[in-house]
Design an enzyme around this catalytic site. Structure first.
Site, PDB file in Angstrom:
ATOM      1  N   ASN A   1       0.825  -1.042  -0.029  1.00 29.45           N
ATOM      2  CA  ASN A   1       0.000   0.002  -0.175  1.00 29.45           C
ATOM      3  C   ASN A   1       1.018   1.051  -0.068  1.00 29.45           C
ATOM      4  O   ASN A   1       1.707   1.378   1.004  1.00 29.45           O
ATOM      5  CB  ASN A   1      -0.862  -0.039   1.076  1.00 29.45           C
TER       6      ASN A   1
ATOM      7  N   ASN B   1       0.199   4.477  -0.100  1.00 33.47           N
ATOM      8  CA  ASN B   1      -0.530   5.690  -0.025  1.00 33.47           C
ATOM      9  C   ASN B   1      -0.045   6.847  -0.610  1.00 33.47           C
ATOM     10  O   ASN B   1       0.402   7.808  -0.034  1.00 33.47           O
ATOM     11  CB  ASN B   1       0.249   5.819   1.633  1.00 33.47           C
TER      12      ASN B   1
ATOM     13  N   GLU C   1      -3.816   1.874  -3.226  1.00 32.79           N
ATOM     14  CA  GLU C   1      -3.637   3.385  -2.799  1.00 32.79           C
ATOM     15  C   GLU C   1      -2.686   4.144  -3.799  1.00 32.79           C
ATOM     16  O   GLU C   1      -1.780   4.607  -3.319  1.00 32.79           O
ATOM     17  CB  GLU C   1      -3.482   3.633  -1.464  1.00 32.79           C
TER      18      GLU C   1
ATOM     19  N   ASP D   1      -4.034  -4.694   1.003  1.00 31.13           N
ATOM     20  CA  ASP D   1      -4.549  -4.127   2.074  1.00 31.13           C
ATOM     21  C   ASP D   1      -5.965  -4.575   2.644  1.00 31.13           C
ATOM     22  O   ASP D   1      -7.046  -3.872   2.141  1.00 31.13           O
ATOM     23  CB  ASP D   1      -4.392  -2.671   2.131  1.00 31.13           C
TER      24      ASP D   1
ATOM     25  N   ASN E   1      -7.282  -3.988   5.350  1.00 33.77           N
ATOM     26  CA  ASN E   1      -7.871  -3.345   6.709  1.00 33.77           C
ATOM     27  C   ASN E   1      -8.709  -3.784   7.861  1.00 33.77           C
ATOM     28  O   ASN E   1      -9.281  -3.552   8.412  1.00 33.77           O
ATOM     29  CB  ASN E   1      -8.641  -2.169   5.985  1.00 33.77           C
TER      30      ASN E   1
ATOM     31  N   HIS F   1       2.520   2.220   5.228  1.00 35.36           N
ATOM     32  CA  HIS F   1       2.686   0.606   5.278  1.00 35.36           C
ATOM     33  C   HIS F   1       3.796   0.266   4.718  1.00 35.36           C
ATOM     34  O   HIS F   1       4.660   1.139   4.136  1.00 35.36           O
ATOM     35  CB  HIS F   1       1.462   0.309   4.100  1.00 35.36           C
TER      36      HIS F   1
END
Length: 255
Positions: free
Chosen positions: A7, A9, A35, A149, A151, A247
């Site tokens: 991930n 981000n 992401e 991910d 979550n 991450h």
């Protein structure tokens, strides 16, 4: 075969921190990104297209600069799928599947519910909707590697502050029970937990309160594999350093 899940981000942000300079050292065959936080035309630029890889992306169409997934692969896939048939999920750019013969590699970005009850309820609906899809994948006879991910933490070994997070999204009893259903009842395999039964490593840290420096983390990034691949799981590694995102990249080697 080596597969990385990460991930980012924000893929452009991760690249600016040296992710694509560091990546060749892993010698990965596939890299699944979550992401990306960009539209495809913003990602198809030289600095985000490492030599030796083909790239595939699925953007969010609901909001620019949001969500988004990608797959980098050394070998051209036979087929690439970008939707699962539910626009509310698909248009947020949360699923991308590359098929190679009987193998499917999925980059998945499962919703977070941490921003409020509306998104948590959407997450619960996604869990309910995604379960029969996972059942169909198992029944198909294909080999699946679902990178991403999710979550959700699964057990107390997957989060530093277990007791204090019981009422927080990502550690709710209903969420963890869903992973129980997938891993115990359905037979999907958590690659990390299979390879490291007693491991207590994390893949995500809050950006508040020096959480990363203190290793107050959560393991919410997985490579979940179909039972047919269990015996091919050879080794795994999480790379909290260098820091490219909130991450850490997660690598699995398959025999």
């Amino acid at each position: 075969m080596k597969i990385v899940s990460f991930n980012a981000n924000g893929l452009r942000s991760a690249a600016s921190k040296g992710f694509f300079d560091w990546l060749p050292g892993l010698d990965a065959d596939l890299v699944c990104i979550q992401e990306t936080k960009a539209q495809e035309h913003q990602l198809r630029v030289p600095e985000l297209l490492p030599p030796g890889y083909e790239a595939w992306f699925r953007d969010a169409t609901t909001k620019k600069g949001y969500s988004g997934v990608g797959i980098y692969t050394r070998r051209a896939p036979d087929e690439v799928l970008t939707g699962l048939g539910w626009d509310e999920f698909d248009e947020e750019g949360r699923y991308l599947e590359a098929r190679f013969g009987n193998l499917s590699v999925v980059s998945l970005y499962f919703p977070s519910g941490s921003s409020g009850d509306e998104r948590q309820q959407f997450k619960f609906r996604c869990m309910e909707w995604f379960t029969p899809i996972l059942d169909q994948w198992l029944a198909s006879g294909r080999d699946y590697v679902i990178c991403g991910d999710w979550n959700i933490v699964h057990t107390a070994r997957d989060i530093r502050n277990w007791k204090s997070n019981q009422k927080n999204s990502g550690c709710l009893p209903e969420e963890r029970a869903w992973l129980d259903l997938l891993f115990k009842a359905r037979g999907w395999v958590d690659s990390y937990r299979h390879l490291r039964p007693e491991g207590e490593d994390y893949t995500w840290w809050s950006q508040r309160g020096a959480a990363r420096a203190k290793d107050v983390g959560w393991r919410i990034d997985y490579q979940v594999v179909s039972p047919s691949l269990r015996d091919r799981l050879k080794s795994c590694a999480i790379f909290p350093e260098p820091k490219f995102s909130d991450h850490a990249p997660y690598l699995v080697e398959y025999a």
